[in-house]
Design a protein around this motif. Structure first.
Motif, short mmCIF file in Angstrom:
data_model
loop_
_atom_site.label_atom_id
_atom_site.label_comp_id
_atom_site.label_asym_id
_atom_site.label_seq_id
_atom_site.Cartn_x
_atom_site.Cartn_y
_atom_site.Cartn_z
N TYR A 71 0.71 -1.13 0.14
CA TYR A 71 0.03 -0.09 0.13
C TYR A 71 0.76 1.21 0.09
N TYR A 72 1.95 1.22 1.01
CA TYR A 72 2.58 2.41 0.86
C TYR A 72 3.49 2.72 -0.03
N GLU A 73 4.07 1.52 -0.79
CA GLU A 73 5.16 1.72 -1.79
C GLU A 73 4.19 2.27 -3.15
N ARG A 74 2.97 1.39 -3.44
CA ARG A 74 2.37 1.50 -4.66
C ARG A 74 1.40 2.68 -4.66
N LEU A 75 0.75 2.92 -3.56
CA LEU A 75 -0.29 3.94 -3.48
C LEU A 75 0.21 5.29 -3.01
N TYR A 90 9.89 3.48 2.42
CA TYR A 90 9.07 2.74 3.49
C TYR A 90 9.75 2.39 4.82
N THR A 91 10.92 2.42 4.85
CA THR A 91 11.56 2.00 5.97
C THR A 91 11.57 3.24 7.14
N PRO A 92 12.30 4.33 6.43
CA PRO A 92 12.21 5.63 7.27
C PRO A 92 10.97 5.98 7.80
N PHE A 93 9.63 5.46 6.93
CA PHE A 93 8.27 5.62 7.13
C PHE A 93 7.95 4.90 8.47
N LEU A 94 8.42 3.82 8.59
CA LEU A 94 8.09 2.81 9.81
C LEU A 94 8.69 3.44 10.97
#
Length: 146
Positions: A71-75, A90-94
Motif C-alpha cells: 500500500y505504501y510503496e504502490r499507492l 518505506y523503512t524510514p516511514f516505519l
C-alpha cells in the motif's frame, strides 16, 4: 493504477490534522518532561508532519489493501505523491509511524468517543482452531510426555 477516493483522503486528513493541532495546543499548555520530549534522528526535522503520518496509517485501514508495505510503496509513494510530497521511503516511514503510535491511540480514543453509542455491540467470536486436541501428545517433546 488504483482507484482511490481522494475526497475521503482529504476528509481523513482534515480530521487528523484538527486532532493534531488540538494535541499541539495541549502540549504547549502542559509540556512533557525533558526526557520524554520527541526527538528526531540526528537532530533533523521529519519530512512528513505527524498528521500526514497518521493520515497514511488511517487511510490504509480504509483502503482495502492487505499488505501495508505494498500500500505504501504502490499507492502513497506513487499515486498519492501529490498529496504527500515529503513522503519518505518505506523503512524510514516505519520509524515515523512508531513515533506517532501514541497519537494514533489517542486518535482512536477520540474517534470512538465521537461515535454514536447504541445498545447494540458485536464481538467476533469465531472459533480459531490452533491444533487438533487429539494430536497434542505428538506435539510435545519426548521428555514432556507422561
Amino acid at each position: 493504477m488504483f482507484v482511490t477516493d481522494t475526497t475521503k483522503l482529504i476528509e481523513v486528513f482534515c480530521f487528523v490534522d484538527d486532532f493534531c493541532k488540538e494535541m499541539a495546543s495541549f502540549y504547549a499548555a502542559h509540556p512533557l518532561p525533558e526526557g520524554l520530549s520527541p526527538k528526531h534522528a540526528a537532530g533533523r526535522k521529519a519530512s512528513l508532519c505527524e498528521s500526514e503520518v497518521l493520515t497514511i496509517v488511517v487511510f490504509y485501514q480504509l483502503s482495502g489493501f492487505k499488505c501495508f508495505a505494498y500500500y505504501y510503496e504502490r499507492l502513497v509513494l506513487a499515486e498519492l505523491h501529490s498529496f504527500f510530497p515529503g513522503a519518505v521511503p518505506y523503512t524510514p516511514f516505519l520509524s515515523l509511524a512508531r513515533q506517532a503510535c501514541f497519537h494514533a491511540f489517542l486518535l482512536a480514543q477520540v474517534r470512538c468517543s465521537l461515535s454514536e453509542q447504541t445498545a447494540h455491540y458485536y464481538i467476533d467470536s469465531k472459533k480459531l482452531p490452533v491444533c487438533d486436541i487429539t494430536q497434542v501428545a505428538s506435539y510435545l517433546m519426548p521428555w514432556f510426555r507422561v
